[in-house]
Write an enzyme that holds these catalytic residues in place. Structure first.
Site, short mmCIF file in Angstrom:
data_model
loop_
_atom_site.label_atom_id
_atom_site.label_comp_id
_atom_site.label_asym_id
_atom_site.label_seq_id
_atom_site.Cartn_x
_atom_site.Cartn_y
_atom_site.Cartn_z
N ASP A 20 0.73 -1.38 -0.11
CA ASP A 20 0.08 0.13 0.06
C ASP A 20 0.78 1.23 -0.02
OD1 ASP A 20 -2.44 1.25 -0.19
OD2 ASP A 20 -2.76 1.11 2.14
N ASN A 68 -10.84 -2.95 -5.02
CA ASN A 68 -10.23 -1.78 -5.95
C ASN A 68 -10.76 -1.54 -7.32
OD1 ASN A 68 -7.08 -3.15 -4.74
ND2 ASN A 68 -8.19 -1.18 -4.27
C1 IPE Z 1 -5.22 -2.90 -0.04
O1 IPE Z 1 -5.02 -1.50 -0.28
C2 IPE Z 1 -5.30 -3.50 -1.36
C3 IPE Z 1 -4.04 -3.75 -1.98
C4 IPE Z 1 -2.99 -3.23 -1.47
C5 IPE Z 1 -4.28 -4.43 -3.12
P1 IPE Z 1 -6.28 -0.31 -0.31
O2 IPE Z 1 -5.43 0.92 -0.59
O3 IPE Z 1 -6.79 -0.69 -1.75
O4 IPE Z 1 -6.86 -0.30 0.86
P2 IPE Z 1 -7.78 0.59 1.32
O5 IPE Z 1 -8.91 1.09 0.41
O6 IPE Z 1 -7.23 1.45 2.10
O7 IPE Z 1 -8.24 0.04 2.86
C1 IPE Z 2 -1.31 0.38 -3.44
O1 IPE Z 2 -1.33 1.72 -3.41
C2 IPE Z 2 -1.55 -0.41 -4.67
C3 IPE Z 2 -2.83 -1.11 -5.07
C4 IPE Z 2 -3.92 -0.81 -4.25
C5 IPE Z 2 -3.18 -1.40 -6.44
P1 IPE Z 2 -2.57 2.63 -3.33
O2 IPE Z 2 -2.80 2.76 -4.81
O3 IPE Z 2 -3.50 2.16 -2.60
O4 IPE Z 2 -1.81 3.85 -2.79
P2 IPE Z 2 -2.39 4.93 -1.67
O5 IPE Z 2 -2.95 4.09 -0.59
O6 IPE Z 2 -3.64 5.69 -2.43
O7 IPE Z 2 -1.25 5.80 -1.44
MG MG Z 3 -4.00 2.46 -0.60
#
Ligand code: IPE
Ligand code: IPE
Ligand code: MG
Length: 249
Positions: A20, A68
């Site tokens: 993340d 997602n």
């Molecule tokens: C969790 O991250 C899913 C992945 C790393 C693929 P998100 O960024 O989607 O999770 P939330 O929305 O902060 O809970």
């Molecule tokens: C994790 O990084 C990757 C995926 C969930 C695909 P994020 O895209 O959630 O990045 P933040 O949390 O918005 O910084």
């Molecule tokens: Mg995230």
């Protein structure tokens, strides 16, 4: 101080990672989110390499959650493209290193091209005996449990099972990754302290390591930090990063 010997038997057997913080990493640099996702792909490579060197049996990386899809269409499409290009580029290397690649999740919702690439990558590496690399894509812990429940319900309906036969072991055998060791270490980057519907059942006894590092900055050294923390917790003694690094040689 007792003389502390750290051996590979103290290491986690199955590491799960919630990758993340790609978006925030990019934002900090005044760049679009895609920039962060691209950098995140490099961190995946480094982490897999480090885990393989440590002799970990399995690593499961959360790449795309069932939630997602709610992101803007443009970002979802881009993540799919990145996934396809990473699969195409990396699978030969994984194969050469005797690693087994599996994609865990509801792949039937992906486009046909991606589904083909996934199937090819899994078939190519299926016979490898090294670390198992699970990419959790369109995965959700609730989905996993629901699918297991459906499968068990069908067996009961067919008369192959009685409700009284349903034990924790039987239920677990219907979940994804049931042939792998239980997850003993969960790592989540970016400072968030939640599971976000990643593995639910499989994390029942995992040690949970939360770090403020954004995913694109994660690498072998940050993995060593997490594993040292794990070993220290499990064994109730303080071990050093050097001791863990020595096991990578
Ligand atoms: C969790 O991250 C899913 C992945 C790393 C693929 P998100 O960024 O989607 O999770 P939330 O929305 O902060 O809970
Ligand atoms: C994790 O990084 C990757 C995926 C969930 C695909 P994020 O895209 O959630 O990045 P933040 O949390 O918005 O910084
Ligand atoms: Mg995230």
């Amino acid at each position: 101080m007792p003389d502390i010997q750290v051996s590979s038997s103290h290491l986690p057997k199955h590491i799960a990672v919630i990758m993340d913080g790609n978006g925030r990493w990019a934002k900090e640099r005044g760049k679009p989110r895609v920039f962060g996702h691209r950098a995140g792909a490099k961190a995946v490579r480094k982490t897999i390499k480090g885990a393989a060197k440590l002799g970990v049996k399995a690593i499961t990386m959360f790449a795309f959650s069932s939630e997602n899809w709610r992101r803007p269409e443009e970002e979802v499409n881009l993540l799919m493209d990145l996934f396809i290009s990473a699969l195409t580029r990396e699978v030969k290397k994984l194969h050469k290193n005797n690693l087994q690649l599996r994609v865990i999740g509801n792949v039937s919702q992906f486009n046909a091209n991606l589904q083909t690439k996934i199937a090819e990558a899994e078939t190519l590496t299926a016979g490898n005996t090294g670390m198992v690399v699970n990419i959790a894509a369109n995965y959700g812990g609730k989905w996993d449990i629901t699918e297991a429940a459906k499968s068990i319900a069908s067996k009961v309906q067919e008369g192959a099972l009685q409700p009284s036969d349903i034990t924790e072991e039987l239920f677990a055998s219907e979940l994804t990754m049931s042939d792998l060791p239980a997850v003993d270490l969960l790592i989540r980057t970016s400072g968030e302290c939640r599971i976000s519907n990643f593995m639910l059942w499989q994390l029942a006894y995992a040690e949970m390591y939360f770090t403020d590092v954004f995913w694109p900055d994660f690498d072998e050294d940050r993995l060593v930090d997490a594993v040292s923390w794990f070993v220290s917790r499990e064994r109730r003694f303080g071990c050093t990063g050097e001791q863990i690094k020595a096991l990578m040689e």
